[in-house]
Structure formats: C-alpha cells, structure tokens
Write a protein that holds these residues in place. Sequence first.
Motif, PDB file in Angstrom:
ATOM      1  N   TYR A  30     -35.871  44.777  70.619  1.00 45.67           N
ATOM      2  CA  TYR A  30     -35.251  43.476  70.445  1.00 45.67           C
ATOM      3  C   TYR A  30     -34.968  43.221  68.961  1.00 45.67           C
ATOM      4  N   GLY A  31     -35.865  43.675  68.104  1.00 49.90           N
ATOM      5  CA  GLY A  31     -35.665  43.542  66.664  1.00 49.90           C
ATOM      6  C   GLY A  31     -34.442  44.309  66.186  1.00 49.90           C
ATOM      7  N   ALA A  32     -34.220  45.499  66.749  1.00 56.04           N
ATOM      8  CA  ALA A  32     -33.035  46.284  66.384  1.00 56.04           C
ATOM      9  C   ALA A  32     -31.759  45.546  66.786  1.00 56.04           C
ATOM     10  N   TYR A  33     -31.769  44.973  67.986  1.00 57.03           N
ATOM     11  CA  TYR A  33     -30.607  44.216  68.464  1.00 57.03           C
ATOM     12  C   TYR A  33     -30.359  42.993  67.577  1.00 57.03           C
ATOM     13  N   VAL A  34     -31.422  42.254  67.240  1.00 54.23           N
ATOM     14  CA  VAL A  34     -31.300  41.085  66.374  1.00 54.23           C
ATOM     15  C   VAL A  34     -30.732  41.481  65.012  1.00 54.23           C
ATOM     16  N   GLY A  35     -31.182  42.635  64.501  1.00 58.73           N
ATOM     17  CA  GLY A  35     -30.692  43.107  63.208  1.00 58.73           C
ATOM     18  C   GLY A  35     -29.206  43.379  63.217  1.00 58.73           C
ATOM     19  N   ILE A  36     -28.696  44.006  64.289  1.00 61.72           N
ATOM     20  CA  ILE A  36     -27.264  44.305  64.395  1.00 61.72           C
ATOM     21  C   ILE A  36     -26.451  43.017  64.497  1.00 61.72           C
ATOM     22  N   VAL A  37     -26.891  42.105  65.343  1.00 63.96           N
ATOM     23  CA  VAL A  37     -26.179  40.828  65.501  1.00 63.96           C
ATOM     24  C   VAL A  37     -26.149  40.072  64.177  1.00 63.96           C
ATOM     25  N   ALA A  38     -27.254  40.122  63.437  1.00 67.62           N
ATOM     26  CA  ALA A  38     -27.325  39.431  62.151  1.00 67.62           C
ATOM     27  C   ALA A  38     -26.329  40.021  61.149  1.00 67.62           C
ATOM     28  N   ILE A  39     -26.207  41.351  61.132  1.00 64.31           N
ATOM     29  CA  ILE A  39     -25.255  42.006  60.225  1.00 64.31           C
ATOM     30  C   ILE A  39     -23.833  41.567  60.546  1.00 64.31           C
ATOM     31  N   VAL A  40     -23.480  41.591  61.816  1.00 64.75           N
ATOM     32  CA  VAL A  40     -22.123  41.214  62.236  1.00 64.75           C
ATOM     33  C   VAL A  40     -21.861  39.736  61.950  1.00 64.75           C
ATOM     34  N   SER A  41     -22.880  38.886  62.134  1.00 62.42           N
ATOM     35  CA  SER A  41     -22.704  37.444  61.965  1.00 62.42           C
ATOM     36  C   SER A  41     -22.286  37.064  60.556  1.00 62.42           C
ATOM     37  N   ILE A  42     -22.688  37.864  59.581  1.00 63.53           N
ATOM     38  CA  ILE A  42     -22.320  37.577  58.201  1.00 63.53           C
ATOM     39  C   ILE A  42     -20.800  37.570  58.030  1.00 63.53           C
ATOM     40  N   PHE A  43     -20.106  38.410  58.810  1.00 62.83           N
ATOM     41  CA  PHE A  43     -18.662  38.555  58.670  1.00 62.83           C
ATOM     42  C   PHE A  43     -17.861  37.655  59.605  1.00 62.83           C
ATOM     43  N   ILE A  44     -18.534  36.950  60.518  1.00 65.20           N
ATOM     44  CA  ILE A  44     -17.819  36.160  61.531  1.00 65.20           C
ATOM     45  C   ILE A  44     -16.825  35.162  60.927  1.00 65.20           C
ATOM     46  N   PRO A  45     -17.186  34.379  59.915  1.00 65.81           N
ATOM     47  CA  PRO A  45     -16.221  33.400  59.391  1.00 65.81           C
ATOM     48  C   PRO A  45     -14.949  34.040  58.826  1.00 65.81           C
ATOM     49  N   PHE A  46     -15.090  35.218  58.205  1.00 66.30           N
ATOM     50  CA  PHE A  46     -13.923  35.877  57.615  1.00 66.30           C
ATOM     51  C   PHE A  46     -13.027  36.501  58.680  1.00 66.30           C
ATOM     52  N   ALA A  47     -13.579  36.681  59.876  1.00 62.78           N
ATOM     53  CA  ALA A  47     -12.791  37.275  60.955  1.00 62.78           C
ATOM     54  C   ALA A  47     -11.645  36.370  61.379  1.00 62.78           C
ATOM     55  N   SER A  48     -11.767  35.078  61.129  1.00 62.24           N
ATOM     56  CA  SER A  48     -10.661  34.146  61.410  1.00 62.24           C
ATOM     57  C   SER A  48     -10.143  33.506  60.126  1.00 62.24           C
ATOM     58  N   TRP A  49     -10.739  33.875  59.013  1.00 64.04           N
ATOM     59  CA  TRP A  49     -10.358  33.389  57.669  1.00 64.04           C
ATOM     60  C   TRP A  49     -10.393  31.854  57.605  1.00 64.04           C
ATOM     61  N   GLY A  50     -11.352  31.261  58.304  1.00 63.32           N
ATOM     62  CA  GLY A  50     -11.504  29.813  58.263  1.00 63.32           C
ATOM     63  C   GLY A  50     -10.378  29.046  58.921  1.00 63.32           C
ATOM     64  N   SER A  51      -9.540  29.755  59.692  1.00 63.41           N
ATOM     65  CA  SER A  51      -8.328  29.123  60.233  1.00 63.41           C
ATOM     66  C   SER A  51      -8.620  28.007  61.224  1.00 63.41           C
ATOM     67  N   GLU A  52      -9.737  28.119  61.960  1.00 60.60           N
ATOM     68  CA  GLU A  52     -10.042  27.081  62.947  1.00 60.60           C
ATOM     69  C   GLU A  52     -10.448  25.769  62.270  1.00 60.60           C
ATOM     70  N   LYS A  53     -11.066  25.847  61.078  1.00 66.05           N
ATOM     71  CA  LYS A  53     -11.417  24.631  60.343  1.00 66.05           C
ATOM     72  C   LYS A  53     -10.176  24.029  59.685  1.00 66.05           C
ATOM     73  N   VAL A  54      -9.281  24.889  59.208  1.00 63.07           N
ATOM     74  CA  VAL A  54      -7.998  24.413  58.674  1.00 63.07           C
ATOM     75  C   VAL A  54      -7.224  23.692  59.771  1.00 63.07           C
ATOM     76  N   LEU A  55      -7.291  24.238  60.986  1.00 61.74           N
ATOM     77  CA  LEU A  55      -6.636  23.618  62.141  1.00 61.74           C
ATOM     78  C   LEU A  55      -7.164  22.201  62.370  1.00 61.74           C
ATOM     79  N   ILE A  56      -8.493  22.049  62.374  1.00 59.85           N
ATOM     80  CA  ILE A  56      -9.074  20.722  62.593  1.00 59.85           C
ATOM     81  C   ILE A  56      -8.632  19.752  61.495  1.00 59.85           C
ATOM     82  N   GLN A  57      -8.698  20.201  60.245  1.00 61.50           N
ATOM     83  CA  GLN A  57      -8.351  19.322  59.126  1.00 61.50           C
ATOM     84  C   GLN A  57      -6.924  18.798  59.246  1.00 61.50           C
ATOM     85  N   ASN A  58      -5.985  19.664  59.573  1.00 61.26           N
ATOM     86  CA  ASN A  58      -4.574  19.280  59.601  1.00 61.26           C
ATOM     87  C   ASN A  58      -4.170  18.594  60.902  1.00 61.26           C
ATOM     88  N   VAL A  59      -4.612  19.129  62.035  1.00 64.70           N
ATOM     89  CA  VAL A  59      -4.194  18.570  63.322  1.00 64.70           C
ATOM     90  C   VAL A  59      -4.884  17.240  63.596  1.00 64.70           C
TER      91      VAL A  59
END
Length: 401
Positions: A30-59
Amino acid sequence: MTIFQSFILRLVIQGIYFVILARTFAPEKYGAYVGIVAIVSIFIPFASWGSEKVLIQNVSRNRRLFQEYWGAAILKTLIFGSIFTSIILIIYSFISIPNISIYVVFFIALANLIFLRLNDAVRDSFIAVGLLNYTAKTILLVSLNRFMASLSFIAFFDNPSILTWSILYFLATFASAIISTIILVKQVSYPKFELSKVKQDLLLGFSFAVGISAQNIYNDLDKSMLAKLSTLEATGIYGAAYHVLNVTLTPIQSLMLASFRNFFQKGASGIKGSFELCKKLLPMSLAYSLLAILGIVIFAPLLPKILGSEYGDSALALMWLSPTIFFRTMHGFAADTLTGANYQSVRSVTQVLVAIINGLLNFLLIPTFAWHGAIWATITSEFLLMVFLWGAVYKYSKQSA
C-alpha cells in the motif's frame, strides 16, 4: 443533491474502497501505491495548466465565454497532460520505486493527468455557470466508479496486484470523464475548439497551476520521500493516517468549492469584497475544524481495528496530524480571498515558498525519524502557510482601505 451531500457520500464510498485496498495490500504494498500516486499528484495541476480555474474566473463573471473556455480547457489538458505523462515515465525509468513496474506509473498517470483533469474541467464548468447540483454529481461520479473498480478488484482477481488495480483505476477514471462530459453537453452546451485559444491566458493559468502544484507538493511530497528515503511500511502507515485526515476535511472542502465562484464575483471590485465573504464563512468552518480534531483524538484508536493490527501506528500518526485541520481551514479561506481579488500570483509565490520549506524539512527529518519526521514537516509547513497567507490578506486589505 448539494455539494456537501456529494462530499459526504464520496467520503463513505472512498472510506470503503480505502479499507478494501489497505486490507488487500499489506502496508508495504500500500505504501508503494501511495508513493506512486503522490509522485503523479505533484504534476496534476500542470496537466491542465490551470485552465479550469481560469474558466471559473472568466465564466463566473461572463457566462457567454463558456464554450471557448471549456474548449480551451479540454485542449490544454490533452496537450499538457500528455507532455507531463511522458516526462514522468522518462524520469521513472531512471529513478524507480522497487517492485513497481513502469506500467503502473503509466496507468495512474494517464488516469490522473488526463482523464481526471477532464472530469475536473466539467466539475469546474458547472461551478462557473452556477449549476452546483451537477457539480455535486460530477464529484460523486469519480468515487463511485473507483468504488466499483475496487469491488471488481477483490471479486474477480485471485492474486490482486498493484498493476491490476492501476488498470482498473484508469478505466474507472476514463468512464467518469466520458459520462460527466456528456452530462455537461446536455445541460449547458458543447465546447468550442480553437487551437489559437490554447495560447490564451497561459501566464494566468501557470500562476494557478503553480499554486495548486505547490499545494500538492506539501501535501504529497512527504509520501514520495518516505517511499524513497525510508521504508514502504512507514509510507503505508503514514499514508493511511493521511487518508483519514483528508476524509475529515471533506465538509470544509465542499464549502470552499461551493463558494469559489462567489469569491471571484465578490472580488471583482477588490479584496474588500472577497474578504467580507471570507469573514462570513470562516467562523462556522473553524468551529467544525475544532470538532474534527476532537473527534480524531477520541476515535483514532479504532483505526487498527478497521484496517488491521499492522496499521497500529497509523492511529498515533493521525492524532499527531490532526492540528493541520485547523491550519488548512485558516489558510484555505485566506488563499481564496486573495485569488478572488486577483492576487493569485501572491498566493502562488507563498505556496511555492512553503513547498520548498516542506521539501527541505522532509529531506532532513525523514531519513532519521521516518513517518514521525514527515508529520513534523507537515505541521510546520501548514502553520507557516497560514501565517504567510493571512499576512498577505492583512497587508492588501490595509492598502485597499
């Protein structure tokens, strides 16, 4: 269905499939799985380049912009999500976690960096246009599909592996993105795709992405570093406690998500408007955070009975982590006050600074103190973020006055 109700239902569903995974995998796996998810999570915001928050701000300020901003969010997610998935796989081929194949990383990255972000774009689209009941359904959909995947995992596989789970995890997330997109098209409109819009608001989107990524870093870096610098068993113990902590934050997260659009609307005229909204929401939220801390102290000893005796130390870890509920509540509303008033860059810089401090503390403390060191690093970082963000709110409020 309200956002709060969806978060509560998600809490129950996530709790069940969390127990299923924790009991199926020993703390080491379970620790190995948590470690992998944690690594990927660091990059999650850049995967959409913050576009969903820009959407909320403007729309949220001009609904007629919906089609072009949703279309841009989809295109940016497909482009940047693919780029960062590739980067993670390249890095992992050189720096890997023992006994975790690169295929596990591929499926988790594909799920979280592309299809989860597409689902999040739908969720935030409903927020932007004020259809919060559909936001609630979108939130619940991901957890429900992953819960079904966890049931399939234990029902149809005699020797369940992390790779098998990662494939099911991907399929559940993929299905969620497709279903939620269909619902948004039916309830609001189709997206409008223009490649030229991908270049639009890149700087603002980067500011959002940096801030969210920094938040993910000080939330998840400790688990990645535990997996690499300590033992997978320590990672599993700490990861289990951290999961329960996140569950207790559900009501606060639901309130912040439901009010995010309002912060932009109130903050359009300056920080005075967003701060007034903050002062209305904060007292009730702080009262809950104190009750949640008390509840953890009382009920944490039951955790090993639910997860298994090998997670005995998770109860102690959870009690040590409990003050972060108060700190997160405080700095969460301060952060949204700044963002709503167009001070996102200030928020992002502050979060990056705290993420760096968190990384240094983890690097210094984990090799010697294992999960105890990760807890001390987390508490220190959350406290500093609270102090820095409220200092910024005070400063800009005074300037505005």
